[in-house]
Design an enzyme around this catalytic site. Structure first.
Site, PDB file in Angstrom:
ATOM      1  CD  GLU A   1      -9.081  -8.664  -3.126  1.00  0.00           C
ATOM      2  OE1 GLU A   1      -7.978  -8.979  -2.895  1.00  0.00           O
ATOM      3  OE2 GLU A   1      -9.946  -8.176  -2.249  1.00  0.00           O
TER       4      GLU A   1
ATOM      5  CE1 TYR B   1      -9.338  -3.376   0.679  1.00  0.00           C
ATOM      6  CE2 TYR B   1      -8.436  -0.994   0.086  1.00  0.00           C
ATOM      7  CZ  TYR B   1      -8.112  -2.279   0.491  1.00  0.00           C
ATOM      8  OH  TYR B   1      -7.202  -2.706   1.143  1.00  0.00           O
TER       9      TYR B   1
ATOM     10  CG  HIS C   1      -4.966  -6.032  -0.251  1.00  0.00           C
ATOM     11  ND1 HIS C   1      -6.527  -6.232   0.595  1.00  0.00           N
ATOM     12  CD2 HIS C   1      -5.611  -7.002  -1.215  1.00  0.00           C
ATOM     13  CE1 HIS C   1      -7.196  -6.760  -0.084  1.00  0.00           C
ATOM     14  NE2 HIS C   1      -6.697  -7.566  -1.097  1.00  0.00           N
TER      15      HIS C   1
ATOM     16  NE  ARG D   1      -6.321 -11.933   5.474  1.00  0.00           N
ATOM     17  CZ  ARG D   1      -6.923 -10.583   5.624  1.00  0.00           C
ATOM     18  NH1 ARG D   1      -6.992  -9.958   4.571  1.00  0.00           N
ATOM     19  NH2 ARG D   1      -7.639 -10.391   6.615  1.00  0.00           N
TER      20      ARG D   1
ATOM     21  CE  LYS E   1      -3.976  -2.258   2.392  1.00  0.00           C
ATOM     22  NZ  LYS E   1      -4.741  -1.988   3.639  1.00  0.00           N
TER      23      LYS E   1
ATOM     24  CG  ASN F   1      -3.525  -2.289   7.287  1.00  0.00           C
ATOM     25  OD1 ASN F   1      -3.477  -2.021   6.010  1.00  0.00           O
ATOM     26  ND2 ASN F   1      -4.446  -2.644   7.506  1.00  0.00           N
TER      27      ASN F   1
HETATM   28  P1  ADP Z   1      -7.697  -6.579   5.670  1.00  0.00           P
HETATM   29  O1  ADP Z   1      -6.840  -5.579   5.036  1.00  0.00           O
HETATM   30  O2  ADP Z   1      -6.964  -7.050   6.970  1.00  0.00           O
HETATM   31  O3  ADP Z   1      -8.419  -7.662   5.062  1.00  0.00           O
HETATM   32  P2  ADP Z   1     -10.353  -5.360   6.211  1.00  0.00           P
HETATM   33  O4  ADP Z   1     -10.586  -6.119   4.732  1.00  0.00           O
HETATM   34  O5  ADP Z   1     -11.241  -5.443   7.115  1.00  0.00           O
HETATM   35  O6  ADP Z   1      -8.760  -5.929   6.396  1.00  0.00           O
HETATM   36  O7  ADP Z   1     -10.262  -3.765   5.834  1.00  0.00           O
HETATM   37  C1  ADP Z   1      -9.596  -3.053   4.674  1.00  0.00           C
HETATM   38  C2  ADP Z   1      -8.551  -2.061   4.998  1.00  0.00           C
HETATM   39  O8  ADP Z   1      -9.377  -1.085   5.358  1.00  0.00           O
HETATM   40  C3  ADP Z   1      -7.449  -2.372   6.093  1.00  0.00           C
HETATM   41  O9  ADP Z   1      -6.656  -3.292   5.494  1.00  0.00           O
HETATM   42  C4  ADP Z   1      -7.221  -1.119   6.580  1.00  0.00           C
HETATM   43  O10 ADP Z   1      -6.435  -0.216   5.658  1.00  0.00           O
HETATM   44  C5  ADP Z   1      -8.619  -0.498   6.208  1.00  0.00           C
HETATM   45  N1  ADP Z   1      -9.452  -0.380   7.761  1.00  0.00           N
HETATM   46  C6  ADP Z   1      -9.921  -1.496   8.216  1.00  0.00           C
HETATM   47  N2  ADP Z   1     -10.668  -1.396   9.465  1.00  0.00           N
HETATM   48  C7  ADP Z   1     -10.465  -0.033   9.682  1.00  0.00           C
HETATM   49  C8  ADP Z   1     -10.762   0.906  10.792  1.00  0.00           C
HETATM   50  N3  ADP Z   1     -11.390   0.468  11.846  1.00  0.00           N
HETATM   51  N4  ADP Z   1     -10.595   2.227  10.587  1.00  0.00           N
HETATM   52  C9  ADP Z   1      -9.537   2.949   9.332  1.00  0.00           C
HETATM   53  N5  ADP Z   1      -9.423   1.905   8.343  1.00  0.00           N
HETATM   54  C10 ADP Z   1      -9.748   0.413   8.428  1.00  0.00           C
HETATM   55 MG    MG Z   2      -9.769  -7.495   3.517  1.00  0.00          MG
END
Ligand code: ADP
Ligand code: MG
Length: 142
Positions: A129, A52, A118, A88, A12, A115
């Site tokens: 995706e 997304y 992805h 993951r 990212k 974070n």
């Molecule tokens: P992952 O990337 O672990 O699959 P999710 O699919 O739940 O997580 O969320 C997609 C992305 O949205 C996350 O990687 C993060 O960048 C963002 N995100 C998720 N939860 C939050 C939150 N509570 N507040 C802000 N950003 C979030």
């Molecule tokens: Mg996700």
């Protein structure tokens, strides 16, 4: 090949900015995952939203789109046995405070949003995706 999967991963904007592309790729390769497609791209806000779309009702969707469009990203297709789950595990939990020690997010992520990486959460997600970014002809089995 039974058990061989493909998954979509992204370094990212914050990961690219921090200079951890090499570290992320090394972790995937050391785990036996093959990088079968790779491209750097900067998404528009609407392209980030399309990627997304599963999160369109979430309160963080607007911020998430802006963040994902804020700089170049490195988009990857990884291939290997249990590639979805393996990726993951190497990434760690969404919230770096909950990510297992030694995972990418534990080591590099600064917040639940920023974070670093992805990874598709299921083979069904990967099937949406991967073609979002790569036509089949640009994914190279080797
Ligand atoms: P992952 O990337 O672990 O699959 P999710 O699919 O739940 O997580 O969320 C997609 C992305 O949205 C996350 O990687 C993060 O960048 C963002 N995100 C998720 N939860 C939050 C939150 N509570 N507040 C802000 N950003 C979030
Ligand atoms: Mg996700």
């Amino acid at each position: 090949m039974p058990g061989i999967e493909r998954t979509l991963s992204i370094v990212k904007p914050d990961g690219v900015e921090k200079g951890v592309i090499g570290d992320v790729l090394t972790r995937f390769e050391r785990a036996g995952l093959k990088i079968v497609a790779a491209r750097m791209v900067q998404l528009s806000v609407s392209e980030a939203g399309g990627f997304y779309t599963v999160h369109r009702e979430r309160p963080f969707y607007g911020e998430l789109k802006e963040y994902m469009a804020s700089g170049p990203i490195l988009v990857l297709v990884l291939e290997g046995e249990n590639a979805v789950t393996m990726t993951r595990e190497i990434m760690g939990a969404t919230d770096p405070r909950e990510a297992a020690p030694g995972t990418i997010r534990a080591d590099h992520a600064e917040s639940i949003e920023r974070n670093v990486v992805h990874g598709s959460d299921s083979p069904e997600s990967a099937a949406f995706e991967i073609p979002y970014f790569f036509p089949e002809i640009e994914v190279y089995s080797y």
